[in-house]
Design an enzyme around this catalytic site. Structure first.
Site, mmCIF file in Angstrom:
data_model
loop_
_atom_site.group_PDB
_atom_site.id
_atom_site.type_symbol
_atom_site.label_atom_id
_atom_site.label_comp_id
_atom_site.label_asym_id
_atom_site.label_seq_id
_atom_site.Cartn_x
_atom_site.Cartn_y
_atom_site.Cartn_z
ATOM 1 N N HIS A 194 20.000 31.579 31.792
ATOM 2 C CA HIS A 194 18.933 32.387 31.195
ATOM 3 C C HIS A 194 18.994 32.224 29.685
ATOM 4 C CE1 HIS A 194 16.113 35.600 30.445
ATOM 5 N NE2 HIS A 194 17.002 36.203 29.673
ATOM 6 N N LYS A 236 14.610 36.275 21.952
ATOM 7 C CA LYS A 236 14.809 34.816 22.029
ATOM 8 C C LYS A 236 13.482 34.068 21.977
ATOM 9 C CE LYS A 236 16.934 35.143 25.964
ATOM 10 N NZ LYS A 236 16.902 36.623 26.089
ATOM 11 N N ASP A 243 13.151 30.911 29.142
ATOM 12 C CA ASP A 243 13.618 31.779 30.230
ATOM 13 C C ASP A 243 14.630 31.087 31.142
ATOM 14 O OD1 ASP A 243 13.732 34.213 31.620
ATOM 15 O OD2 ASP A 243 12.397 33.411 33.157
#
Length: 319
Positions: free
Chosen positions: A155, A176, A194
């Protein structure tokens, strides 16, 4: 993170998942002609390097890598042509008997009736390409290494900053993807958002890429999915990059010392590959994307033999 390399806390395994592909995929990738064995194109390929069976045709089989794709160049075919019918039949039969995934003849060489007969009998694909032996082996080795590399999915977000591959990690919602968006607007490139796929190409090299489904997409809270290519153009995305930095975004903690000079590099480990690791604490007003850019450029200088921290310490304590 400690000073020693350790596994990233991203739900990964240390070994990764081994993969395989079938001969049909090799045929499609390099547009190979199927001379024999059309019905056997689903035979698996599990090894990443091709092999030229020169010693094997001469009768030496002790180290024959039978699970590798076998490539027959001008040397091998010319040698077989010079044998008597009986010798040729025996030598080819002995090699084909080991059932490698397939044979690939380079330079579009012909006169393969004897090879065709044995491959048909044993159900092994015999393929042909106009490429030179060196060219085909180089391309095939690179393709198989990438396709068969052990891989894990983590992730995070993968970006390429000025040619430097970076894995951005951190808890969900920490920013992020927003950091990646700022980097894209500054001319850098998105690789994956992701779900980042990490492939172990060799003991020192990790390749970061997407899982196919998320290709070109960036997920932004309150905005939704964005196709960065449609919005910012082709230069905003690339399919893969070598991962050389692992940057973890963390929440700022009061009374925590963040301005210390760390002379000893910290690492994160993925599938046995150590990647330099740094943490960036987040606080309102901090230019996180700028810090990521600075980390990338600083890493590059270190690879060239320059360390700002060591330079600074030398100034503090000159000899």
């Amino acid at each position: 993170m400690g000073d020693e390399a350790e596994q990233a806390n991203a739900g990964t395994t240390s070994t990764g998942v081994s993969k395989s592909l079938v001969v049909r995929e090799l045929v499609a990738k390099f547009q190979l002609e199927v001379v024999a064995g059309m019905e056997a194109l689903d035979r698996p390929i599990r090894k990443s390097r091709v092999h030229r069976p020169g010693l094997e045709f001469a009768g030496y089989y002790d180290f024959f890598p039978i699970e590798h794709v076998q490539v027959l160049g001008k040397k091998e075919i010319t040698y077989l042509h010079k044998l008597t019918h009986e010798e040729r039949d025996e030598r080819i039969g002995n090699v084909v008997h080991y059932h490698p995934p397939c044979f690939v003849v380079t330079w579009n060489q012909d006169g393969l009736e004897y090879l065709t007969a044995h491959c048909r009998k044993e159900g092994i694909p015999l393929l042909r390409t106009p490429r030179t032996t060196t060219e085909f082996m180089t391309l095939a080795d690179a393709y198989l290494a990438k396709m068969l590399a052990p891989e894990i999915q983590v992730h995070g977000v993968c970006v390429n900053v000025a040619g430097i591959g970076i894995l951005l990690r951190g808890k969900s919602g920490i920013g992020k993807s927003e950091t990646a968006l700022t980097l894209i607007r500054r001319g850098h490139r998105l690789v994956a958002d992701d779900a980042v796929v990490l492939k172990k190409i060799n003991p020192q090299t990790l390749l970061g890429t997407h899982n196919g489904t998320t290709r070109e997409f960036l997920a932004l809270r309150s905005v939704g999915l964005m196709n960065v290519v449609r919005v910012y153009g082709r230069g905003a995305f690339q399919d893969e990059t070598r991962i050389v930095l692992d940057i973890e975004l963390i929440r700022w903690k009061e009374n925590e010392l963040y301005n210390d000079l760390e002379l000893e590099q910290k690492y994160t480990e993925y599938m046995g590959v150590r990647v330099p690791h740094i943490q960036i604490p987040l606080q309102p007003g901090r230019d996180v994307a700028g810090l990521v850019e600075a980390a990338a450029h600083n890493w590059y200088l270190q690879t060239q033999g320059y360390s700002a921290a060591e330079d600074f310490m030398r100034r503090l304590h000159p000899e």
